[in-house]
Every structure is written in structure tokens, then in C-alpha cells.
Design a protein around this motif. Sequence first.
Motif, mmCIF file in Angstrom:
data_model
loop_
_atom_site.group_PDB
_atom_site.id
_atom_site.type_symbol
_atom_site.label_atom_id
_atom_site.label_comp_id
_atom_site.label_asym_id
_atom_site.label_seq_id
_atom_site.Cartn_x
_atom_site.Cartn_y
_atom_site.Cartn_z
ATOM 1 N N PRO B 78 -7.538 4.617 19.400
ATOM 2 C CA PRO B 78 -7.114 4.828 17.974
ATOM 3 C C PRO B 78 -6.734 3.345 17.343
ATOM 4 N N CYS B 79 -6.995 2.687 16.411
ATOM 5 C CA CYS B 79 -6.524 1.664 15.593
ATOM 6 C C CYS B 79 -5.382 0.515 15.949
ATOM 7 N N SER B 80 -7.143 0.159 17.136
ATOM 8 C CA SER B 80 -6.849 -1.066 18.190
ATOM 9 C C SER B 80 -7.118 -2.377 17.487
ATOM 10 N N GLY B 81 -7.198 -3.059 16.427
ATOM 11 C CA GLY B 81 -7.202 -3.687 15.075
ATOM 12 C C GLY B 81 -6.258 -4.747 14.979
ATOM 13 N N ARG B 82 -5.225 -4.850 16.441
ATOM 14 C CA ARG B 82 -4.232 -5.652 16.347
ATOM 15 C C ARG B 82 -3.672 -6.296 17.260
ATOM 16 N N TYR B 83 -2.842 -7.823 16.839
ATOM 17 C CA TYR B 83 -2.920 -8.874 17.975
ATOM 18 C C TYR B 83 -0.790 -8.568 17.942
ATOM 19 N N HIS B 188 -3.944 -10.942 3.390
ATOM 20 C CA HIS B 188 -3.325 -10.767 3.416
ATOM 21 C C HIS B 188 -2.235 -9.663 4.709
ATOM 22 N N ARG B 189 -3.292 -10.493 5.535
ATOM 23 C CA ARG B 189 -2.017 -9.194 6.872
ATOM 24 C C ARG B 189 -0.762 -9.995 7.279
ATOM 25 N N ALA B 190 0.105 -10.114 8.035
ATOM 26 C CA ALA B 190 1.674 -11.100 8.408
ATOM 27 C C ALA B 190 1.748 -10.409 9.574
ATOM 28 N N ARG B 292 -8.819 1.040 -0.646
ATOM 29 C CA ARG B 292 -7.616 1.165 -0.122
ATOM 30 C C ARG B 292 -8.127 0.317 1.143
ATOM 31 N N ARG B 293 -7.474 -0.247 2.561
ATOM 32 C CA ARG B 293 -8.217 -1.408 3.277
ATOM 33 C C ARG B 293 -7.093 -0.817 4.905
ATOM 34 N N ALA B 294 -8.220 -1.339 5.217
ATOM 35 C CA ALA B 294 -8.100 -0.608 6.940
ATOM 36 C C ALA B 294 -8.467 -1.923 7.685
ATOM 37 N N CYS B 295 -7.751 -1.946 8.522
ATOM 38 C CA CYS B 295 -7.779 -2.968 10.026
ATOM 39 C C CYS B 295 -8.765 -2.036 11.007
ATOM 40 N N TRP B 296 -9.442 -3.287 11.911
ATOM 41 C CA TRP B 296 -10.461 -2.957 12.403
ATOM 42 C C TRP B 296 -10.633 -1.812 13.188
ATOM 43 N N GLY B 297 -11.554 -1.202 12.714
ATOM 44 C CA GLY B 297 -11.962 -0.121 13.560
ATOM 45 C C GLY B 297 -10.375 1.116 13.496
ATOM 46 N N CYS B 298 -10.175 1.009 12.434
ATOM 47 C CA CYS B 298 -8.770 2.249 11.919
ATOM 48 C C CYS B 298 -9.695 3.168 11.317
ATOM 49 N N THR B 299 -8.731 4.295 12.031
ATOM 50 C CA THR B 299 -9.884 6.091 11.235
ATOM 51 C C THR B 299 -8.218 6.203 10.288
ATOM 52 N N ILE B 300 -7.890 5.504 9.572
ATOM 53 C CA ILE B 300 -5.667 5.987 8.955
ATOM 54 C C ILE B 300 -5.805 5.164 7.311
ATOM 55 N N GLY B 301 -6.720 3.539 7.673
ATOM 56 C CA GLY B 301 -6.182 2.747 6.384
ATOM 57 C C GLY B 301 -5.649 3.121 5.489
ATOM 58 N N CYS B 302 -4.084 2.387 6.018
ATOM 59 C CA CYS B 302 -2.922 2.518 5.419
ATOM 60 C C CYS B 302 -2.634 1.554 4.541
ATOM 61 N N GLY B 303 -3.569 0.170 4.309
ATOM 62 C CA GLY B 303 -3.667 -0.868 3.487
ATOM 63 C C GLY B 303 -3.693 -0.221 1.772
ATOM 64 N N ARG B 304 -3.466 -1.461 1.001
ATOM 65 C CA ARG B 304 -3.328 -0.531 -0.104
ATOM 66 C C ARG B 304 -4.165 -2.210 -1.550
ATOM 67 N N ASN B 502 -1.820 -1.731 19.568
ATOM 68 C CA ASN B 502 -2.150 -0.949 19.357
ATOM 69 C C ASN B 502 -0.902 -0.573 17.691
ATOM 70 N N CYS B 503 -1.574 0.129 16.450
ATOM 71 C CA CYS B 503 -0.794 0.285 15.532
ATOM 72 C C CYS B 503 0.245 1.029 15.741
ATOM 73 N N LEU B 504 1.680 1.359 14.947
ATOM 74 C CA LEU B 504 2.585 2.099 15.805
ATOM 75 C C LEU B 504 2.852 3.421 15.225
ATOM 76 N N PHE B 505 1.685 2.935 13.868
ATOM 77 C CA PHE B 505 1.683 4.571 12.952
ATOM 78 C C PHE B 505 0.100 5.675 14.017
ATOM 79 N N SER B 506 -0.140 4.547 15.228
ATOM 80 C CA SER B 506 -0.641 6.190 16.002
ATOM 81 C C SER B 506 0.136 7.378 16.331
HETATM 82 S S1 SF4 Z 1 -2.339 2.658 10.352
HETATM 83 FE FE1 SF4 Z 1 -2.985 0.936 8.506
HETATM 84 S S2 SF4 Z 1 -1.835 -0.713 9.864
HETATM 85 FE FE2 SF4 Z 1 -2.405 0.857 11.310
HETATM 86 S S3 SF4 Z 1 -4.018 -0.566 11.786
HETATM 87 FE FE3 SF4 Z 1 -4.221 1.860 10.180
HETATM 88 S S4 SF4 Z 1 -3.922 0.635 8.784
HETATM 89 FE FE4 SF4 Z 1 -3.877 -1.430 10.017
#
Ligand code: SF4
Lengths: 95, 610
Positions: B78-83, B188-190, B292-304, B502-506
Motif C-alpha cells: 500500500p502507498c509504496s511510491g515514495r522516497y 509537482h511532487r516535492a 486527481r493524481r496518485a503516486c505510483w501504486g497508490c489506491t488513495i490518489g490524494c493529489g489534485r 511508505n505514505c503516512l496516509f496509509s
Molecule cells: S495518499 Fe496521496 S501522497 Fe500518499 S502515496 Fe497516495 S497519492 Fe501519494
Amino acid sequence: MSCVLVKVLFFATFRKKYGVKELTVNCDGTVKGLIESASKILGEDFLNDVYDREREKVRDDLIFAVNGRNIKDLGGDVKLKDQDVVSIFPPLAGG
Amino acid sequence: MGNILKVDLTTGTLRSEPISEDIAKKYLGGKGYAVYLLYNYLKEYESKGFSPTDINPLGPENVLIFATGPGTGIPGFPCSGRYHVMALRSPLTGSIGSANSGGEWGPFLKFSGYDMVVIEGASEDPVYLSIVDGSAELRSASDLWGKNVFDTCRILSRRVGGKNISVACIGPAGENLVRMACIMNDEHRAAGRTGLGAVMGSKNLKAIVVSGKKEVPVANRDVFREVSRRCLETMRKNRVTGEGLPTYGTSILINVINTAGGLPYKNWQTGVNPYADKISGETLAETYLTGRRACWGCTIGCGRVTSVSSGPFQIIGTEGPEYESIWALGGSTGVKDLDAIVKANHYCDEFGMDPISMGSTIAAAMELNERGYIPKEDLQGLDLKFGNSTALVEAVWRTAYKAGFGKYLALGSKKLCEIYGHPEISMSVKGLEMPAYDPRAMKGIGLTYATANRGGCHVTGYTVSAEILGIPEKIDPLTPEGKAKWAKLFQDFTCVVNSTVNCLFSTFALGAKDYAELLSAVTGWSLSEDDVLRIGERIYNLERVIINKLGFDGKDDTLPKRLLEEPMPEGPAKGHIVELEKMKEEYYRLRGWVNGVPTAEKLKELEIEI
Ligand code: SF4
């Protein structure tokens, strides 16, 4: 029965679903009474969305605040007064 | 186990080293592994007779680490598209540098054949690092220097060609050594906080482009499939991760936090913003949202994905702003024009700057100016008054180019307020501007801000989750009682998340037990909930040892005077201040620290060898 005028604010999906941002509701001063009075205006769905009939309390996953204080932090059983502001949010988060 | 690419920019040499399983078992990957490596760089530095406090954050002696973790790039994790990115020292704070980003860069680095990249030294001329299918090389970036983030990403993607390409880079702000410059990826990711873009700029490193097809290994596929299915189902059914965040993104918090009286307004002079609804997630969704935009492999997709379709702040097809950016660029500056906030946020992305520190520094300058502390000639006509949307947008680009008053803003709020003789106006901790929650209205986050190793930070230990959102359980925001335990738990668990990476939102849906199961399945180790939390505690403590060496201790674990002494003037938290000392005392006791320093017994108990 006492007659209390309460301002209710709606947010996120509640605002979208019921098409209203703000409503002034006349109620008996209890939280249950307020939700029932509001559902007379907004429809039966509102009662189900906000109130857990089985457990006789506001649904656990919502943020239901009276004058900005979550009713869970006020002990759950709140006596409403004239001009109180109730804010209702669906489950949400961010960061 | 994967590999670490070590790049010495001074000599132009590249070498590969294997990830050590022993270190990974103690520190996982991502942030944890990077903290371990940074500690060893510090020791080496000391062994040469230097003091860690001599390290110039913008000198070649600073070290920058890009790190993925055991979860990164695994489909179904889950939400493993980060570094995660870390530096020995932040140019904004002088403490450790640390930031995290989503998008696609993390997974694509792993697909390229490396788990981590360590940058040492500094190049004489602008360069970029290319890592494609396991082959890494430094190339001249003289044609890219001066280009903005979007152009840099597009040019390098085209240059590599094909699929699975991602670019992490700096914009003009990083090149100009603006202290709040960030590292941007995928446009747009920072990796936003602590000024790591300026560290890249000081090294003359414009970008790192990654691409590859390598599959990420999973130790126990059958077990992983089952755990992953269960976790993803939990996230889908959860009303926050399955509905709230996908529908509204993070900015839905504006009205929630304002209702609780904790949305800082006009540089934290109060926690109630009378115009909150105008800049809320609801308004953003109704008026500006186009996708909407999601990071790699993310099912939440919180990006606007958003647009301002007309007017002076027109911008078509941008991303964001998120909750924090809306608050910093809008709430804190008193700007209620969402068009201007969207545009200011777009400029932060285009030039590569952290919107939290940017907005907060502008807000501090507005307060300094309104109180008459800035000579008119310094401002050169920039009308820095609360609520001035034109000045907000102008201040952002001026900062990126250090133009006019921008050269003061580029130093961050702490130095800016010191220059004008009023350090108390900077709403920062350890030099890092605090995010969008006034702790007078939620005491636990005040303790997190004060004790966060990187400075005023909410995502080091997001107690707001329990205090306001009721996740995992509701606690009263207005009491200091019991907050120490929560702050420690959130901080330790967050280290696990940032080391997984991972993403904290998980974590609005998944807990330490789920993480233990996911990590056990992908690594083949047998980890319990207690094991992972102990790893998290170990990471937090070693990071604390590093900042102690950099000169930070209990005296720096504090908050701006305004929060400790000025009662909240209105709203549900009216009359409240933050009872920090009381919470801190309990916190240090639970941590096994004395005056902000871990005791020798604590380090021994956590098996930290120093
Ligand atoms: S919840 Fe949002 S910030 Fe977190 S990985 Fe998914 S799209 Fe990216």
C-alpha cells in the motif's frame, strides 16, 4: 419542551449531498432532537447518515462539534443552547 | 538485498556498495538506513579532528542521501511510491535535513537497479546524474542550469526516452541557494522541507534521472499476496482512505481545523480564520478541481489537478494546492483569494520551493512590516500587508531569484526576523517553520513540534490524527494530559513508515501490526508489532544523537513565545496556551532522555552502538 435555535454547518460530502452549507434548526436542545429536526428538513437519509439508532448516539466515525468542541470531548451528552453552532463533518483526514 | 550508489561529485567517481542485511534488520531502509549512514559520516568527520558543528550545510562536506525502502516499488504494497531524502545538515535549520516525496521517482530508482543514492562532495560545474538500467553516469547540466522544474523534468525525460522515467531536480531556487528550496520530482511532487534543494544547488547537482525495468524482489510471495489483499481491502473500506482523501484531498482539513480553533491566521495571531471557507477543500473542489493524481501504486490518489481559468492569476493544468500550502500561502498570510494561492503554489513548484516555509516566511514579513519593523527602502515597493494577494505572488518569485526583498525572504523566517530585531515573530522551531496546526488548540502537536528532530514538523508524529480526527482513537485536544505517550508512539511509528518507505496516509487505516506483517512478507524476517516499533524508536534515537552532535538539545525542544505565553484570543481554544514543560518532562521520562539527550542506558537498550 424547550425551543432552542441552533445553527448547523455542513461540510464535505454532507454539503454536497444535501446541497446546503448552513441551516438554522429549531429543536428541543438535545443532540438527538437536533438531528431529528434537521432530518425533517433534509430527509430521513440525514438521520441515518449522522445518527446510530442502535447505540443511540451520533455515529462514531463523524466529527460532530458544538461550538468547535467535538462532542466526544464533551462527554457525548450535550445540552444545546440558543445560538450554539453545530458543525458536522464526515470521516476525513489529511496532513 | 539491493545496492547503494555512492557518487563523489568532487572527483566525479561512482561506486556501488551492497546494502547490508545486518544494518537493514536494525534500521529497515529509507530514513532509518540513511540516518545510520549519516551517523557514520559524522563519526568519520570527528575522527579527522573536526567538530560536527563546523559542517557547512552548503559546503562539499555535507552529504545528501536519496533512499527507498523494503516496500518501495512493490505492486500491492500500500502507498509504496515514495522516497526519503536526508542530509547531514539543513541550510535552513542547521539540524539534520529530512524530507519525503511521492510521485514515481522512488520506485523507478529501484527499477533502475539501486535502492539508495549517496551524494558526497561538490562538482565544479553543473552536472546531472543519470541512472538507467543499472548504468550510472554523471553528465554536464550546463544547458539545464537556470531552467525551471517543469522544463528540467520534461527535457531529461525526453532525453532518456522510453517508459518508467522519472526526474528529481532543483529549480532556480535550489540553484540560487534559497534556504527553503526543495527537491522536486515528476514536476509537482516535492521533498519539501528543510531546504534540501539548496544542498543540491550547492553541489552543482541539477537533477537525477532514473529509469529501469528491474523487478523488486519479494521474499515470501504467497504470504505477501494475502497480507496485501487484506490491507488494500481495509484501506478501500476505510471511509478516510477509501472516500474522504480520494474525493477531497488533504485541503478538506481547512474547515475542520478552523472549526477546532487551530488554523493559524495572520502569522499565528489567532487560530480562527474568518475566511476559511473561501479557501477550503470544498471551495477548491467546486471551483478549481479538474482531476486527481496518485503516486505510483497508490489506491488513495490524494493529489489534485487544478486550474484557474481566468483573471490575473490564471494557470491551466497545475497540481495542488494541498492543505499545508493553502494554509501557509493563504491562511497565514491572510490572503483569501484562492486564485492567488493556487498561483503562488504553482510558482513554488515551478521554482522548487517549500510552500510551508515560503508562506510562513512571507507571513512573518507581513507582521514585521505591519508593526513597522522593516525600513521602506528594503521592501522596494513590495506591499507586504496581510491579505495582499498580489504581494503574495510577487514575493514568491522574488524569493526564488533573490530579487529585491526576496533576498531577505530567501533566508527563511528565523533569519529574516533576527535581521529585523524581532526573532519572536518567526513561528518556527529549530529554524523550521511550523505547519498548519496551532498547538494552543491541540496540545499534543505542540509537543511533536518541539521535540521533532528536524524542527517544526507535523509529519514526524501526527498527533492531530487522535486529537482532532479521532484516529486511531479520540483524545481531547485541549488537555496536555497523556500527550507525551501519543507523541512518542506517533514519532516511533512514523520512523517505521518513512523507513519502509511508505505514505503516512496509509496509517489512517493501517497500524503497526499491518506494517509488521507486510514487512515480514517482503523481507522474509519475522517481525512483530513490537519489533517494528522498537526499530522506529531506534531510528528516532539515533537521529537524536546526530542532532545532539550538531548542537541541539533540550533548550531547542521548545516553541515560539507566542504559543507559550499569549493565550489564544478567540474560538474553542480561547484562553489556552501550550503547557509545554509539563508535557516535555513526561516525554523525556518515557524516551529515557535527559535534557533532550538520550542516556547511555537508553542507547544500550536499543542496541545503538555509538
Ligand atoms: S495518499 Fe496521496 S501522497 Fe500518499 S502515496 Fe497516495 S497519492 Fe501519494
